[in-house]
Motif scaffolding. Structure first.
Motif, mmCIF file in Angstrom:
data_model
loop_
_atom_site.group_PDB
_atom_site.id
_atom_site.type_symbol
_atom_site.label_atom_id
_atom_site.label_comp_id
_atom_site.label_asym_id
_atom_site.label_seq_id
_atom_site.Cartn_x
_atom_site.Cartn_y
_atom_site.Cartn_z
ATOM 1 N N LEU A 105 0.831 -1.211 0.000
ATOM 2 C CA LEU A 105 0.000 0.000 0.000
ATOM 3 C C LEU A 105 0.860 1.253 0.000
ATOM 4 O O LEU A 105 0.537 2.244 -0.668
ATOM 5 C CB LEU A 105 -0.931 -0.018 1.219
ATOM 6 N N ASP A 106 1.967 1.223 0.742
ATOM 7 C CA ASP A 106 2.891 2.363 0.746
ATOM 8 C C ASP A 106 3.470 2.590 -0.639
ATOM 9 O O ASP A 106 3.630 3.737 -1.087
ATOM 10 C CB ASP A 106 4.027 2.130 1.750
ATOM 11 N N MET A 107 3.790 1.493 -1.326
ATOM 12 C CA MET A 107 4.346 1.590 -2.665
ATOM 13 C C MET A 107 3.343 2.236 -3.613
ATOM 14 O O MET A 107 3.687 3.078 -4.448
ATOM 15 C CB MET A 107 4.710 0.196 -3.183
ATOM 16 N N MET A 108 2.070 1.859 -3.462
ATOM 17 C CA MET A 108 1.030 2.422 -4.316
ATOM 18 C C MET A 108 0.813 3.906 -4.026
ATOM 19 O O MET A 108 0.523 4.692 -4.930
ATOM 20 C CB MET A 108 -0.276 1.647 -4.125
ATOM 21 N N ASP A 109 0.967 4.281 -2.767
ATOM 22 C CA ASP A 109 0.832 5.698 -2.404
ATOM 23 C C ASP A 109 1.897 6.542 -3.093
ATOM 24 O O ASP A 109 1.694 7.729 -3.371
ATOM 25 C CB ASP A 109 0.945 5.874 -0.888
ATOM 26 N N ASP A 110 3.050 5.919 -3.341
ATOM 27 C CA ASP A 110 4.162 6.642 -3.953
ATOM 28 C C ASP A 110 4.024 6.763 -5.470
ATOM 29 O O ASP A 110 4.776 7.509 -6.105
ATOM 30 C CB ASP A 110 5.485 5.943 -3.626
ATOM 31 N N LEU A 111 3.089 6.002 -6.053
ATOM 32 C CA LEU A 111 2.916 6.041 -7.503
ATOM 33 C C LEU A 111 2.273 7.359 -7.917
ATOM 34 O O LEU A 111 1.368 7.866 -7.262
ATOM 35 C CB LEU A 111 2.032 4.876 -7.974
ATOM 36 N N SER A 112 2.759 7.891 -9.012
ATOM 37 C CA SER A 112 2.184 9.120 -9.549
ATOM 38 C C SER A 112 0.866 8.759 -10.222
ATOM 39 O O SER A 112 0.839 8.009 -11.203
ATOM 40 C CB SER A 112 3.149 9.750 -10.562
ATOM 41 N N ARG A 113 -0.220 9.298 -9.693
ATOM 42 C CA ARG A 113 -1.539 8.905 -10.180
ATOM 43 C C ARG A 113 -2.292 10.078 -10.795
ATOM 44 O O ARG A 113 -2.504 11.100 -10.156
ATOM 45 C CB ARG A 113 -2.353 8.303 -9.033
ATOM 46 N N ASP A 114 -2.699 9.894 -12.031
ATOM 47 C CA ASP A 114 -3.512 10.892 -12.719
ATOM 48 C C ASP A 114 -4.982 10.582 -12.451
ATOM 49 O O ASP A 114 -5.366 9.414 -12.350
ATOM 50 C CB ASP A 114 -3.232 10.837 -14.226
ATOM 51 N N GLU A 115 -5.801 11.619 -12.348
ATOM 52 C CA GLU A 115 -7.214 11.404 -12.032
ATOM 53 C C GLU A 115 -7.938 10.584 -13.094
ATOM 54 O O GLU A 115 -8.996 10.018 -12.846
ATOM 55 C CB GLU A 115 -7.928 12.751 -11.864
ATOM 56 N N HIS A 116 -7.351 10.517 -14.297
ATOM 57 C CA HIS A 116 -7.985 9.751 -15.370
ATOM 58 C C HIS A 116 -7.467 8.316 -15.451
ATOM 59 O O HIS A 116 -7.953 7.539 -16.277
ATOM 60 C CB HIS A 116 -7.756 10.449 -16.720
#
Length: 231
Positions: free
Chosen positions: A157-168
């Motif tokens: 989950l921490d790794m996913m939090d660090d991913l750059s996420r676009d709203e699309h």
């Protein structure tokens, strides 16, 4: 039980090894049972049969175990697993590769595979709607077993939090085309590991290593199966 002889089991081993028992059967709406046979499958099946016959002896049903002494062909598939040192090397390789922007998503997929034991296809097609951070699990809509719930650790989950996420973004590991997942992961995988001491490993090695480490730590087979399914 009394009618089964060693000759029957020898014939069974030959048939399974030759792939005569292979099948691809639909089991439910989105599930399939894929049986390939092979030397490894034959060896495991004989081991199970030996246990069954041993139980039968204990129950007074038979006097001799017909599975004893059956010669099993060596499995040609390598059960490769990473050592503790190789895990460290793998981490160092990923850190170095992450400096290359073109490999960033592929590196994230590789790290995800190592931390979850998921299949490559499950990782690449993972959607944000399938990530249940509140309950620390993945709720896969369509895996090899159909819909599946996979517990994951906080490191995932921490790794996913660090991913750059676009709203699309629909997919956790998006590709270069908007709305599409990363494609060509095997090609990226080879680029990340090329020229390293782990150049020979495959994504499945991470999957097998995950299960092996869990077993070493004392987790039950049921727990490991519920986490990553069908090792």
């Amino acid at each position: 039980m009394k009618d089964i002889a060693s000759t029957d089991i020898n014939r069974f081993v030959r048939d399974v090894t030759a792939g005569r028992t292979k099948a691809n059967v639909k089991t439910k709406a989105r599930g399939r049972a894929i049986v390939r046979g092979g030397a490894g499958t034959a060896a495991r099946a004989v081991g199970l049969l030996g246990g069954i016959f041993t139980y039968a002896i204990g129950q007074g049903i038979i006097e001799k175990n017909p599975a004893h002494g059956i010669r099993k062909q060596a499995d040609r598939v390598k059960d490769r697993r990473l050592t503790e040192q190789e895990y460290r090397e793998f981490g160092a390789i990923l850190r170095k590769a992450s400096k290359n922007d073109a490999l960033g998503i592929a590196v994230a997929v590789a790290r995800f595979l190592a931390l979850t034991g998921c299949r490559r296809s499950e990782a690449v097609s993972l959607k944000w709607t399938e990530v249940d951070a509140e309950n620390s699990c993945l709720r896969l809509e369509d895996s090899k077993e159909g819909a599946s719930v996979r517990p994951v650790g906080l490191s995932v989950l921490d790794m996913m939090d660090d991913l750059s996420r676009d709203e699309h973004d629909t997919f956790v590991f998006p590709g270069t085309v908007e709305g599409k997942p990363l494609v060509g992961f095997p090609k990226y995988w080879k680029k990340v590991l090329k020229g390293t001491i782990l150049e020979d490993i495959t994504p499945h090695v991470l999957r097998h290593s995950f299960a092996s480490v869990a077993n070493d730590l004392g987790f039950t087979e049921a727990t490991v199966a519920a986490t990553s399914m069908d090792f």
